[in-house]
Each structure stands twice: as C-alpha cells, then as structure tokens.
Motif scaffolding. Structure first.
Motif, PDB file in Angstrom:
ATOM      1  N   GLU A 344      18.438 -48.428  34.294  1.00 50.20           N
ATOM      2  CA  GLU A 344      18.703 -48.645  35.719  1.00 50.20           C
ATOM      3  C   GLU A 344      18.994 -47.320  36.409  1.00 50.20           C
ATOM      4  N   TRP A 345      19.796 -46.483  35.767  1.00 56.10           N
ATOM      5  CA  TRP A 345      20.045 -45.156  36.332  1.00 56.10           C
ATOM      6  C   TRP A 345      18.732 -44.396  36.504  1.00 56.10           C
ATOM      7  N   GLN A 346      17.868 -44.458  35.502  1.00 56.98           N
ATOM      8  CA  GLN A 346      16.579 -43.765  35.595  1.00 56.98           C
ATOM      9  C   GLN A 346      15.786 -44.209  36.819  1.00 56.98           C
ATOM     10  N   LEU A 347      15.695 -45.511  36.984  1.00 57.47           N
ATOM     11  CA  LEU A 347      14.870 -46.046  38.071  1.00 57.47           C
ATOM     12  C   LEU A 347      15.467 -45.702  39.433  1.00 57.47           C
ATOM     13  N   ARG A 348      16.776 -45.783  39.544  1.00 61.12           N
ATOM     14  CA  ARG A 348      17.401 -45.487  40.836  1.00 61.12           C
ATOM     15  C   ARG A 348      17.327 -43.993  41.160  1.00 61.12           C
ATOM     16  N   VAL A 349      17.576 -43.154  40.153  1.00 66.31           N
ATOM     17  CA  VAL A 349      17.492 -41.711  40.387  1.00 66.31           C
ATOM     18  C   VAL A 349      16.059 -41.306  40.717  1.00 66.31           C
ATOM     19  N   ALA A 350      15.073 -41.899  40.040  1.00 60.53           N
ATOM     20  CA  ALA A 350      13.672 -41.592  40.331  1.00 60.53           C
ATOM     21  C   ALA A 350      13.306 -41.985  41.755  1.00 60.53           C
ATOM     22  N   ALA A 351      13.976 -43.019  42.268  1.00 62.39           N
ATOM     23  CA  ALA A 351      13.721 -43.460  43.637  1.00 62.39           C
ATOM     24  C   ALA A 351      14.480 -42.633  44.668  1.00 62.39           C
ATOM     25  N   GLY A 352      15.283 -41.661  44.209  1.00 58.33           N
ATOM     26  CA  GLY A 352      15.953 -40.752  45.132  1.00 58.33           C
ATOM     27  C   GLY A 352      17.432 -40.993  45.316  1.00 58.33           C
ATOM     28  N   GLU A 353      17.995 -41.977  44.646  1.00 53.19           N
ATOM     29  CA  GLU A 353      19.420 -42.250  44.803  1.00 53.19           C
ATOM     30  C   GLU A 353      20.243 -41.273  43.967  1.00 53.19           C
ATOM     31  N   PRO A 354      21.460 -40.965  44.413  1.00 54.30           N
ATOM     32  CA  PRO A 354      22.327 -40.075  43.620  1.00 54.30           C
ATOM     33  C   PRO A 354      22.997 -40.840  42.488  1.00 54.30           C
ATOM     34  N   LEU A 355      23.550 -40.106  41.548  1.00 53.35           N
ATOM     35  CA  LEU A 355      24.288 -40.729  40.454  1.00 53.35           C
ATOM     36  C   LEU A 355      25.460 -41.539  41.008  1.00 53.35           C
ATOM     37  N   PRO A 356      25.788 -42.654  40.380  1.00 48.61           N
ATOM     38  CA  PRO A 356      26.822 -43.535  40.922  1.00 48.61           C
ATOM     39  C   PRO A 356      28.242 -43.102  40.610  1.00 48.61           C
ATOM     40  N   VAL A 357      28.413 -42.182  39.651  1.00 46.00           N
ATOM     41  CA  VAL A 357      29.756 -41.795  39.228  1.00 46.00           C
ATOM     42  C   VAL A 357      29.812 -40.290  39.012  1.00 46.00           C
ATOM     43  N   THR A 358      31.032 -39.763  39.035  1.00 45.24           N
ATOM     44  CA  THR A 358      31.267 -38.372  38.658  1.00 45.24           C
ATOM     45  C   THR A 358      31.688 -38.331  37.186  1.00 45.24           C
ATOM     46  N   GLN A 359      31.793 -37.127  36.635  1.00 47.95           N
ATOM     47  CA  GLN A 359      32.158 -37.009  35.231  1.00 47.95           C
ATOM     48  C   GLN A 359      33.517 -37.649  34.940  1.00 47.95           C
ATOM     49  N   ASP A 360      34.476 -37.468  35.830  1.00 44.00           N
ATOM     50  CA  ASP A 360      35.825 -38.001  35.598  1.00 44.00           C
ATOM     51  C   ASP A 360      35.854 -39.522  35.585  1.00 44.00           C
ATOM     52  N   GLU A 361      34.841 -40.148  36.154  1.00 42.65           N
ATOM     53  CA  GLU A 361      34.821 -41.613  36.220  1.00 42.65           C
ATOM     54  C   GLU A 361      34.118 -42.259  35.031  1.00 42.65           C
ATOM     55  N   ILE A 362      33.599 -41.448  34.102  1.00 42.04           N
ATOM     56  CA  ILE A 362      32.942 -41.989  32.913  1.00 42.04           C
ATOM     57  C   ILE A 362      33.950 -42.042  31.778  1.00 42.04           C
ATOM     58  N   ASN A 363      34.213 -43.237  31.288  1.00 42.71           N
ATOM     59  CA  ASN A 363      35.204 -43.430  30.241  1.00 42.71           C
ATOM     60  C   ASN A 363      34.529 -43.780  28.918  1.00 42.71           C
ATOM     61  N   LEU A 364      35.085 -43.260  27.830  1.00 44.27           N
ATOM     62  CA  LEU A 364      34.596 -43.571  26.494  1.00 44.27           C
ATOM     63  C   LEU A 364      35.394 -44.748  25.955  1.00 44.27           C
ATOM     64  N   MET A 365      34.691 -45.827  25.605  1.00 44.34           N
ATOM     65  CA  MET A 365      35.348 -47.053  25.151  1.00 44.34           C
ATOM     66  C   MET A 365      34.773 -47.488  23.813  1.00 44.34           C
ATOM     67  N   GLY A 366      35.608 -47.485  22.797  1.00 46.53           N
ATOM     68  CA  GLY A 366      35.213 -48.021  21.503  1.00 46.53           C
ATOM     69  C   GLY A 366      34.194 -47.181  20.763  1.00 46.53           C
ATOM     70  N   HIS A 367      33.421 -47.853  19.896  1.00 50.59           N
ATOM     71  CA  HIS A 367      32.463 -47.172  19.030  1.00 50.59           C
ATOM     72  C   HIS A 367      31.222 -48.038  18.889  1.00 50.59           C
ATOM     73  N   SER A 368      30.065 -47.387  18.710  1.00 53.52           N
ATOM     74  CA  SER A 368      28.809 -48.127  18.604  1.00 53.52           C
ATOM     75  C   SER A 368      27.923 -47.521  17.525  1.00 53.52           C
ATOM     76  N   PHE A 369      27.189 -48.392  16.825  1.00 49.30           N
ATOM     77  CA  PHE A 369      26.188 -47.981  15.839  1.00 49.30           C
ATOM     78  C   PHE A 369      24.837 -48.557  16.217  1.00 49.30           C
ATOM     79  N   GLU A 370      23.794 -47.810  15.885  1.00 49.27           N
ATOM     80  CA  GLU A 370      22.427 -48.321  15.969  1.00 49.27           C
ATOM     81  C   GLU A 370      21.742 -48.104  14.623  1.00 49.27           C
ATOM     82  N   ALA A 371      21.170 -49.159  14.073  1.00 52.49           N
ATOM     83  CA  ALA A 371      20.385 -49.072  12.844  1.00 52.49           C
ATOM     84  C   ALA A 371      18.936 -49.357  13.188  1.00 52.49           C
ATOM     85  N   ARG A 372      18.055 -48.440  12.801  1.00 51.90           N
ATOM     86  CA  ARG A 372      16.627 -48.630  13.055  1.00 51.90           C
ATOM     87  C   ARG A 372      16.014 -49.385  11.877  1.00 51.90           C
ATOM     88  N   ILE A 373      15.449 -50.522  12.165  1.00 51.16           N
ATOM     89  CA  ILE A 373      14.839 -51.345  11.122  1.00 51.16           C
ATOM     90  C   ILE A 373      13.349 -51.037  11.079  1.00 51.16           C
TER      91      ILE A 373
END
Length: 707
Positions: A344-373
């Motif tokens: 969604e960020w890609q599509l909106r930025v490609a259409a000319g919109e600015p990023l929706p958040v600043t660096q301080d507004e991005i929070n790290l929550m929890g942990h995630s794994f990806e396994a490629r099958i």
C-alpha cells in the motif's frame, strides 16, 4: 492484576498492531498526485497474488500477464483482467518489455508493479515506462542503475558515509588482473557479478588454486542471468551475518527505516528463513544500521520500498553489501513487526503521496519469522524440483499467521520458474513465542506430490543454536550433521503406518457398503476381520530402500496387536476427516499421538509434529521385473528437467572421474554434470539448447576397467 496481564497481553499486542495499521494517515497534495485506478502486475505467482490483495483492498483494479503454462494459475484467476504474453521461457514472456507495455496500453492501466525478479530492477524498463508516462511502482531508473552496478554503488556508499568492505571494483577485467587483486586482498575472497543478485554470479573462492575455475563459473552464470559478466572481488568475511534494513522514501524527500531483518541462514547463497528484528542486536546498533541504510537511500534519491543489505561480523560491525531496488521476498516480516502494508505504501508513494509517518512514529512490536517453502530435496544438496501438488493442506491463516502463495492443490510447480511454493509468516510477542508458532505451523503445512524442504525447516527451527539466535551464513555447513540426522524408522513408525493402512481400508469398505446400500455385503464393517480370512495378516512396508513387515492381529475390541522388529505393541486408533485433512488419533502401548495421513497411490504419507515420513507398499516381484533397467553406472544423467547450456566433451574422448561433461540450466540455477568414473565417451545425444527430462542420459560413457 498479574493474572489479568497474562490473559490479555496477546490481545493488547494485537490491538496495538491493528491500531497502528488503522491510524496511518496519508496526506494529500492533489496537484502532485496521479491516482491509480488500474494496476498491471508484471509478474507471476506469489508476489503477483500478494500485490493483488492490497490493490483489491484499496479499490484498484488489477491486470495480470501470464505465459502459456500459467494460463490457469492462481494469479490469473485473482486478477480482474489477464493477458497472455508468450511461451514458457521467461525471455519470451515475463521479460518481454514490449509485450508488457502493449498489455498496459490495451488494458488502460496507469501503473505497473514489477514485483521482484523479472523486470523489477531493469533500468531500461523503468526508463521506457517514464517515456510512455506510465507510473512505475518502484524507484527512478537512476537509482536502479547506480545501485545495480556493485562497483558504482560502493563509491556512492563511501561518499555517503556508509561503511563498506574493502575489495577490487575496477574496470580492468582480465583474468590475471582479477587473480592478482584477489591475491592482494587475501584469500578467501568473494567473486561477484557487478549486476548480481539472489546468489547468481557469485562464488566463494577459498584458495588461489581454485580461483580460475570459480571465476569462469561466476562469469558464465552472470552472463546467462544478467547479460553482463563484469566481476568485482571482495574480502570474504568468515562467519558473517546477513542483516538487511527495510527503507522507504517518497517523492517529497522523506525517508524512514522499518528496522532490520536477519537473513543469515542460507543454502546456495539464497535465503530460506528470515526474521525481524535481528536477534542479539543492541538498540544502539539497531539505530546505527537503520540510519546508515537511510543515508544510502538518500544518496541515490530513492523512492519507494528498498532494502539495504549489510554483512555483519561477530562483533556487530556492519558493511554495505548491496541495495535491492525493489520489494524483497521477505518484506512480510517487516510488516508484521511494524503493523504496516508496504505494498500500500508503494502504491500511494508511486501516486505522489508522502509517507504517512515519521521515523519516531514507527514502533517495533514483537518478533516475526518467514520460512520459504520450496520444491527441493534438502537431502540431495537442495536440488530444486518440479511437479504436481497432489495434496496441499496448510495451517489456518490468522492475524498472526500469513500464508503467501501463488499455488493451490492440483497446481504444478513448473520447471521454468522459481521453485518456491509459499512463504509461511508468523508473529509473536517475542522471539521464543514466534519460533514456537513457526514450528507448529510448519507441522501443519503438508504437501504430497514432490519433495519439499518443510521437514528440514522444522529441524532447522529446532536446532539449539538457532533457538539461541546464534546464526550466520555458514550455519547449515557448520551444523550439517545435526540438521541432516540419520533417522531410522522405528517400530512405532511402522505401527502408525500399518494402522493408517488398516483404517483407510476400513473407511473405504464403509464407503462401499454405504454406496451399495447392501447390509449383507462382505465389505460391511461388522465383518472386516472375516474379510481378511484370518485374524492375523502381514503388512509389507518400504521406507527408502529398506523393506519391513508388520504382523497384525485383529482383536475383538477393535484394537490390534502388532509384531515388528521383535517387539509386540498394542495399537488402536481412528481417522477423522475435516475438509481435505485426515487426522489419525492413535494409541501405541498407551502412548497417544496425532498425525495427518495422506494416501496417494502406493504411497502413504504421515505428517507429525516432528516432520513427515513416506512409506510405500512394495510392488510384487513380477511388477518390479517389468521396469526398465538402469544404464551404465558411468553415464551422466540429468538430475532434474532443464536445458543444456554447454557441452564439454565429444564422442571418442577419454574422461577422468570428476571431469565436467555438461552444464545444465534448471530452475534458474546452473548445474555442472561431472563424470562419475573414468571412461570413453560413446555418445552425446543432445545439443546446446535442448530441453531434457529428469533422469535423461546426457552422455553415455564406456567405463574404463581398472586393472
């Protein structure tokens, strides 16, 4: 109070992530925007489906392109419109810029999302779309060019104060020059194609003696993959970690990083499991590597989603490796820990919109794994495979479990494209919780019809060092024996298999009598033991190359006594079907367990929390005798379907054991087929460019008899 916290913590985390997602606000600058109402996805498979999901959520119509074998594929059925662009070979379909552009004009799409691979980092394609006034959902062509040539990118990064590792990035490409530069740097070194990516055109050279062979192989693969065989030489950092940072920029000069991913555990220089954030990093290192990645993006006026890849040594010093100027395969783990939708960020930025958040507004929550099958055989050097998905059952998707795929049961994994079947992505409040969820979900990902790496991923995720977070790019070679253990079949395994066969027979007989409506049928459940004529029967099973026999005695209470390998075990159980999943509940000597069971022809597949096992019911001897005999032991045989790329020998030549005979290209990888014994070449039945099937005899060799 503490009880309340324990009971509600998961919901709090989920609500927080959901709130972050839903409160993202996009500012509007109408004079600079070009709204996208129809999007063409110039890709296939999993990533095409992924982009379509977000486009549909945003109310954007989607256009698919497909090659001949992809006519009935999942991404075609998901799209609002779909157009054929050529035959199977990607050079004649998905890499044909003119055909993609023609479909874009025909469909009226205002924008093209390239996914990853194919045209995603093609400078000429980005330039062509700009000329045609079509929105490219990606960075400007200049950024792709500057970051796509590794020697250029190193100079830019050094000027931007991004740490780089020493090496040779010069224009002189003679063998002697490259060999001398490697000697100056000191072995081991890394030989890399300047336009490389995904492990293509890259070789690790441990000694000077093997340099020429590795250089030639890297050049050949680079020319095939990128049309450019210019190389660079770098010092090889031993026991390195592969840590990359997700960055994002817009057309208004705003930049952010969405923390880092660890992609260290790889095979064939390609990733198989990724996680975010990287384990063991301090917040100081995390901030430092994130800010360095933003400087890298800013240095090339980057727009959209990009990934800055770093090599990290055991002391957590990091050095710029390359920048991938596209959305990465592993982007979902960054989405899971930040509550964002990067497409969604890609599509909106490609259409000319600015990023929706600043660096301080991005929070790290929890942990995630990806396994490629993948469709591959880990026990055969991770050899890629192809074939039908005869059975496919997966864990249930949820907010914390994502299944990113482009195939369904009954589809075929094609030899023409990447062998990835799916990406399994999970999230947890912390690394331990996320890892436990990953292992549980892998046990529920059951596939029949071709080899996969699922059991290997389960073993990998359970390895003590991986559990500790002690990861590096040499992880698989270092822990090879533990990751590829010899797992002998046990009496319990054989009893489970025999029980599954009996219960399947029972259910089939019930189905038959129910269908016939004849209560006197000899197949009636009440006379199952009588149907077998004796209360005892042998069941033959084969696993691998070993045959086994289980002697089963039917008991009046519906259970069984099974004699195998000198043991006698008391067995009972039942089958439960839900959709296409058959679960067997069993009790063996009062040990209760659960497994999923799939019968396919003479094969019986049993899936448990510890992995999968495949048993076959051996054919009668007369059936085996009807099979065709194997060729001479010295013949060179195709390990999988592919295309002949190069032939080194001619009829009448003498070859020694280990001499290269043929180079094959299969599943986007290069394979050198070598002589298994000394001998004389009797026949070379194929030419360069020929397509060959698996197990085809490529070179016939008359074996030399040693005196």
């Amino acid at each position: 109070m503490s009880g309340l916290c324990r009971g509600t913590l998961t919901n709090i985390f989920k609500s927080y992530r959901s709130a972050i997602w839903n409160t993202v606000r996009w500012q509007h600058h109408d004079s600079e925007q070009r709204p996208i109402s129809k999007l063409l996805i110039a890709n296939r498979g999993e990533i095409a489906c992924r982009v379509m999901k977000t486009a549909r959520k945003m109310g954007i119509q989607t256009v698919a392109v497909y090659s001949d074998p992809d006519r009935n594929s999942m991404h075609v059925s998901m799209a609002d419109e779909a157009y054929n662009i050529g035959p199977a070979a990607s050079q004649q379909s998905y890499l044909r810029m003119d055909r993609v552009l023609e479909v874009c004009h025909k469909s009226g799409a205002q924008a093209i999302h390239p996914g990853y691979g194919f045209l995603s980092e093609n400078v000429e394609f980005a330039q062509l779309l700009a000329k045609e006034d079509i929105i490219f959902v990606g960075p400007p062509a200049s950024a792709i060019r500057d970051m796509g040539i590794k020697s250029t990118s190193k100079h830019i990064m050094a000027a931007a104060d991004v740490p780089i590792i020493g090496g040779y990035h010069g224009e002189e490409q003679g063998d002697d020059t490259l060999r001398e530069e490697a000697r100056k740097i000191g072995f081991p070194v890394m030989i890399k194609a300047v336009r490389g990516g995904g492990g293509k055109g890259m070789r690790i050279c441990m000694t000077e003696e093997e340099f020429d062979v590795q250089l030639e192989s890297a050049r050949r693969e680079a020319m095939k993959s990128f049309g450019d065989d210019v190389m660079l030489i770098e010092k090889f950092v031993e026991r390195p970690r592969h840590v990359e940072v997700q960055v994002f920029g817009d057309k208004h000069g705003n930049y952010v990083y969405l923390f880092e991913r660890d992609c260290s555990v790889q095979r064939r220089h390609q990733k198989i499991i990724e996680e975010a954030p990287a384990p063991g990093l301090s917040w100081e290192v995390r901030r430092s590597i994130g800010e360095a990645a933003v400087r890298a993006a800013r240095a090339v006026d980057y727009v959209g989603a990009g990934t800055v890849e770093f090599i990290m040594d055991p002391q957590h010093n990091f050095y710029f490796m390359e920048m991938n100027t596209r959305l990465q395969v592993e982007h979902p783990v960054s989405e899971m820990i930040t509550g964002t939708d990067l497409v969604e960020w890609q599509l909106r930025v490609a259409a000319g919109e600015p990023l929706p958040v600043t660096q301080d507004e991005i929070n790290l929550m929890g942990h995630s794994f990806e396994a490629r099958i993948y469709a591959e055989d880990p026990n055969n050097s991770f050899m890629p495979g192809a074939g039908p998905l005869l059975h496919l059952s997966t864990p249930s998707p949820s907010e914390d479990v994502r299944i990113e795929t482009g195939v369904r049961e009954g589809d075929e994994v094609s030899v023409h494209y990447d062998p990835m079947i799916a990406k399994l992505v999970v999230w947890g409040q912390n690394r331990d919780q996320a890892l436990n969820k990953l292992k549980a979900c892998l046990s529920e990902y059951n596939i029949v019809g071709l080899n996969t790496n699922i059991t290997f991923l389960m073993d990998l995720a359970s390895h003590p060092k991986f559990v500790e977070g002690d990861v590096h790019t040499d992880f698989i070679p270092q822990h090879y024996d533990e990751l590829f253990p010899n797992k002998p079949v046990t009496s319990k395994d054989l009893c489970e298999a025999a029980l599954a066969i009996i219960l399947n027979e029972y259910n089939e007989n019930v189905r038959r009598i129910s269908k016939s409506q004849d209560p006197t049928s000899p197949f009636a459940p009440s006379v199952i033991p009588r149907f077998n004529h004796k209360l005892t029967r042998p069941i033959a099973l084969k696993m691998g190359d070993k045959e086994h026999e289980v002697n089963v005695t039917y008991k009046k209470d519906g259970g069984f006594t099974m004699a195998v390998n000198g043991e006698t075990l008391e067995v009972s159980g039942n089958l439960v079907r839900s959709d296409n999943v058959v679960t067997m509940k069993s009790s063996i000597n009062n040990e209760v367990s659960s497994a999923r069971v799939v019968s396919e022809g003479k094969e019986l597949h049993i899936f448990t929390k510890d992995g999968s096992k495949c048993f076959t019911i051996p054919s009668a001897k007369f059936e085996a005798d009807l099979g065709s005999g194997a060729g001479a032991t010295g013949d060179a045989v195709a390990p999988m379907p592919g295309v002949i790329e190069k032939i080194f020998v001619k009829e009448g030549e003498t070859v020694n054991m280990g001499d290269p005979l043929v180079v094959m290209i299969a599943m986007k990888m290069e394979y050198v087929i070598k002589a298994a014994c000394p001998g004389v070449v009797e026949k070379v039945p194929f030419q360069v460019g020929d397509n060959v099937a698996k197990n085809t005899h490529l070179v016939k060799i008359a074996q030399t008899v040693e005196s």
